[in-house]
Design a protein around this motif. Structure first.
Motif, PDB file in Angstrom:
ATOM      1  N   VAL A   1      -2.220   7.744 -13.513  1.00  0.00           N
ATOM      2  CA  VAL A   1      -1.008   7.188 -12.890  1.00  0.00           C
ATOM      3  C   VAL A   1      -1.398   6.366 -11.665  1.00  0.00           C
ATOM      4  CG1 VAL A   1       1.124   7.772 -11.658  1.00  0.00           C
ATOM      5  CG2 VAL A   1       0.512   9.024 -13.736  1.00  0.00           C
ATOM      6  N   PHE A   2      -2.280   6.924 -10.833  1.00  0.00           N
ATOM      7  CA  PHE A   2      -2.713   6.232  -9.632  1.00  0.00           C
ATOM      8  C   PHE A   2      -3.571   5.015  -9.969  1.00  0.00           C
ATOM      9  CE2 PHE A   2      -1.248  10.211  -8.056  1.00  0.00           C
ATOM     10  CZ  PHE A   2      -0.815   9.964  -6.765  1.00  0.00           C
ATOM     11  N   ILE A   3      -4.455   5.133 -10.966  1.00  0.00           N
ATOM     12  CA  ILE A   3      -5.297   4.003 -11.378  1.00  0.00           C
ATOM     13  C   ILE A   3      -4.432   2.843 -11.876  1.00  0.00           C
ATOM     14  CG2 ILE A   3      -6.950   3.245 -13.140  1.00  0.00           C
ATOM     15  CD1 ILE A   3      -8.326   4.723 -10.904  1.00  0.00           C
ATOM     16  N   ASN A   4      -3.391   3.135 -12.660  1.00  0.00           N
ATOM     17  CA  ASN A   4      -2.505   2.071 -13.144  1.00  0.00           C
ATOM     18  C   ASN A   4      -1.830   1.347 -11.991  1.00  0.00           C
ATOM     19  OD1 ASN A   4      -3.036   2.332 -15.870  1.00  0.00           O
ATOM     20  ND2 ASN A   4      -1.477   3.892 -16.150  1.00  0.00           N
ATOM     21  N   PHE A   5      -1.452   2.066 -10.955  1.00  0.00           N
ATOM     22  CA  PHE A   5      -0.867   1.439  -9.771  1.00  0.00           C
ATOM     23  C   PHE A   5      -1.894   0.541  -9.084  1.00  0.00           C
ATOM     24  CE2 PHE A   5       0.389   1.556  -5.224  1.00  0.00           C
ATOM     25  CZ  PHE A   5       1.674   1.047  -5.330  1.00  0.00           C
ATOM     26  N   LEU A   6      -3.143   0.988  -9.043  1.00  0.00           N
ATOM     27  CA  LEU A   6      -4.204   0.217  -8.389  1.00  0.00           C
ATOM     28  C   LEU A   6      -4.593  -1.039  -9.167  1.00  0.00           C
ATOM     29  CD1 LEU A   6      -6.507   3.103  -7.143  1.00  0.00           C
ATOM     30  CD2 LEU A   6      -5.275   1.451  -5.740  1.00  0.00           C
ATOM     31  N   LYS A   7      -4.294  -1.095 -10.459  1.00  0.00           N
ATOM     32  CA  LYS A   7      -4.629  -2.277 -11.249  1.00  0.00           C
ATOM     33  C   LYS A   7      -3.772  -3.473 -10.858  1.00  0.00           C
ATOM     34  CE  LYS A   7      -6.680   0.067 -15.140  1.00  0.00           C
ATOM     35  NZ  LYS A   7      -6.581   0.452 -16.528  1.00  0.00           N
TER      36      LYS A   7
ATOM     37  N   PHE B   1       0.835  -1.189   0.000  1.00  0.00           N
ATOM     38  CA  PHE B   1       0.000   0.000   0.000  1.00  0.00           C
ATOM     39  C   PHE B   1       0.872   1.241   0.000  1.00  0.00           C
ATOM     40  CE2 PHE B   1       0.673  -0.820   4.470  1.00  0.00           C
ATOM     41  CZ  PHE B   1       0.864   0.434   5.016  1.00  0.00           C
ATOM     42  N   TYR B   2       0.271   2.333  -0.409  1.00  0.00           N
ATOM     43  CA  TYR B   2       0.962   3.599  -0.571  1.00  0.00           C
ATOM     44  C   TYR B   2       0.044   4.691  -0.044  1.00  0.00           C
ATOM     45  CZ  TYR B   2       3.646   7.194  -3.082  1.00  0.00           C
ATOM     46  OH  TYR B   2       4.406   8.281  -3.412  1.00  0.00           O
ATOM     47  N   ILE B   3       0.526   5.511   0.871  1.00  0.00           N
ATOM     48  CA  ILE B   3      -0.278   6.584   1.451  1.00  0.00           C
ATOM     49  C   ILE B   3       0.229   7.914   0.906  1.00  0.00           C
ATOM     50  CG2 ILE B   3      -0.974   7.742   3.588  1.00  0.00           C
ATOM     51  CD1 ILE B   3      -0.426   5.108   5.053  1.00  0.00           C
ATOM     52  N   VAL B   4      -0.694   8.753   0.436  1.00  0.00           N
ATOM     53  CA  VAL B   4      -0.287  10.022  -0.163  1.00  0.00           C
ATOM     54  C   VAL B   4      -1.416  11.048  -0.052  1.00  0.00           C
ATOM     55  CG1 VAL B   4      -1.050   9.341  -2.482  1.00  0.00           C
ATOM     56  CG2 VAL B   4       0.730  11.049  -2.251  1.00  0.00           C
ATOM     57  N   GLU B   5      -1.034  12.287   0.156  1.00  0.00           N
ATOM     58  CA  GLU B   5      -1.983  13.401   0.052  1.00  0.00           C
ATOM     59  C   GLU B   5      -2.272  13.584  -1.430  1.00  0.00           C
ATOM     60  OE1 GLU B   5      -4.091  16.954   1.134  1.00  0.00           O
ATOM     61  OE2 GLU B   5      -3.080  15.634   2.539  1.00  0.00           O
ATOM     62  N   THR B   6      -3.512  13.842  -1.795  1.00  0.00           N
ATOM     63  CA  THR B   6      -3.802  14.005  -3.221  1.00  0.00           C
ATOM     64  C   THR B   6      -3.002  15.176  -3.790  1.00  0.00           C
ATOM     65  OG1 THR B   6      -5.702  15.391  -2.768  1.00  0.00           O
ATOM     66  CG2 THR B   6      -6.131  13.047  -3.117  1.00  0.00           C
TER      67      THR B   6
ATOM     68  N   GLY C   1     -13.488  -2.217 -11.880  1.00  0.00           N
ATOM     69  CA  GLY C   1     -12.892  -3.451 -11.401  1.00  0.00           C
ATOM     70  C   GLY C   1     -11.972  -3.266 -10.202  1.00  0.00           C
ATOM     71  N   ILE C   2     -11.916  -2.065  -9.677  1.00  0.00           N
ATOM     72  CA  ILE C   2     -11.057  -1.770  -8.532  1.00  0.00           C
ATOM     73  C   ILE C   2     -11.958  -1.431  -7.354  1.00  0.00           C
ATOM     74  CG2 ILE C   2      -9.316  -0.190  -7.599  1.00  0.00           C
ATOM     75  CD1 ILE C   2      -8.373   0.228 -10.523  1.00  0.00           C
ATOM     76  N   ASN C   3     -11.684  -2.035  -6.222  1.00  0.00           N
ATOM     77  CA  ASN C   3     -12.463  -1.756  -5.021  1.00  0.00           C
ATOM     78  C   ASN C   3     -12.113  -0.355  -4.523  1.00  0.00           C
ATOM     79  OD1 ASN C   3     -13.966  -1.864  -2.717  1.00  0.00           O
ATOM     80  ND2 ASN C   3     -12.836  -3.557  -1.795  1.00  0.00           N
ATOM     81  N   CYS C   4     -13.061   0.550  -4.603  1.00  0.00           N
ATOM     82  CA  CYS C   4     -12.828   1.949  -4.235  1.00  0.00           C
ATOM     83  C   CYS C   4     -13.745   2.300  -3.070  1.00  0.00           C
ATOM     84  CB  CYS C   4     -13.124   2.831  -5.441  1.00  0.00           C
ATOM     85  SG  CYS C   4     -12.831   4.577  -5.159  1.00  0.00           S
TER      86      CYS C   4
END
Length: 151
Positions: free
Chosen positions: A81-87, A60-65, A113-116
């Motif tokens: 960029v963030f969506i590609n990481f989540l895939k 996991f990765y924690i970041v301020e938007t 397809g990503i749990n959001c």
């Protein structure tokens, strides 16, 4: 950024090798050759790449938007960029203030397809009288809640 981006590893005019970002076809030799938003994304893309390369199990990765440093025209590309990481089997924990940005909306809308999930801190926090009476704030808040539920 909607342009070809990569890293090159060399010792341009120094005795030690290091990574240099290449944006478009231009090598950026120092951080002053990048905008604030570009520096932000080079940093985060590099961190996500390291996680992707070294971890065999989900990370996991924690970041301020990053939306406060972005021009609105770059938000959709930044969200990708963030969506590609989540895939991959990864989790990103984003924190964000509500503002005119559409960055979080782009994440929610493209999370197929990503749990959001959204942790709705506004509903459990003590809102100020300004937040409670501000129509724009309430509109953004309700819109995000609606989109998160429907995704």
């Amino acid at each position: 950024l909607s342009v070809k981006c990569s890293l090159t590893y060399d010792s341009y005019e120094t005795e030690h090798k290091r990574y240099y970002p290449v944006i478009g076809d231009a090598i950026r030799y120092n951080e002053e050759e990048l905008s604030e938003s570009q520096r932000f994304f080079v940093d985060h893309a590099f961190r996500m790449s390291i996680l992707s390369f070294f971890y065999l199990k989900p990370a996991f990765y924690i970041v301020e938007t990053p939306d406060s440093s972005l021009d609105i025209s770059y938000e959709k590309n930044a969200a990708k960029v963030f969506i590609n990481f989540l895939k991959n089997p990864y989790v990103i924990i984003l924190t964000s203030n509500l503002n005119n940005s559409s960055f979080i909306e782009h994440i929610i809308e493209n999370a197929d397809g990503i749990n959001c999930k959204i942790i709705d801190l506004v509903s459990i926090a003590k809102k100020s009288s300004i937040q409670s009476s501000d129509e724009k704030f309430q509109h953004i808040y309700q819109n995000l809640k609606r989109k998160a539920v429907s995704s």
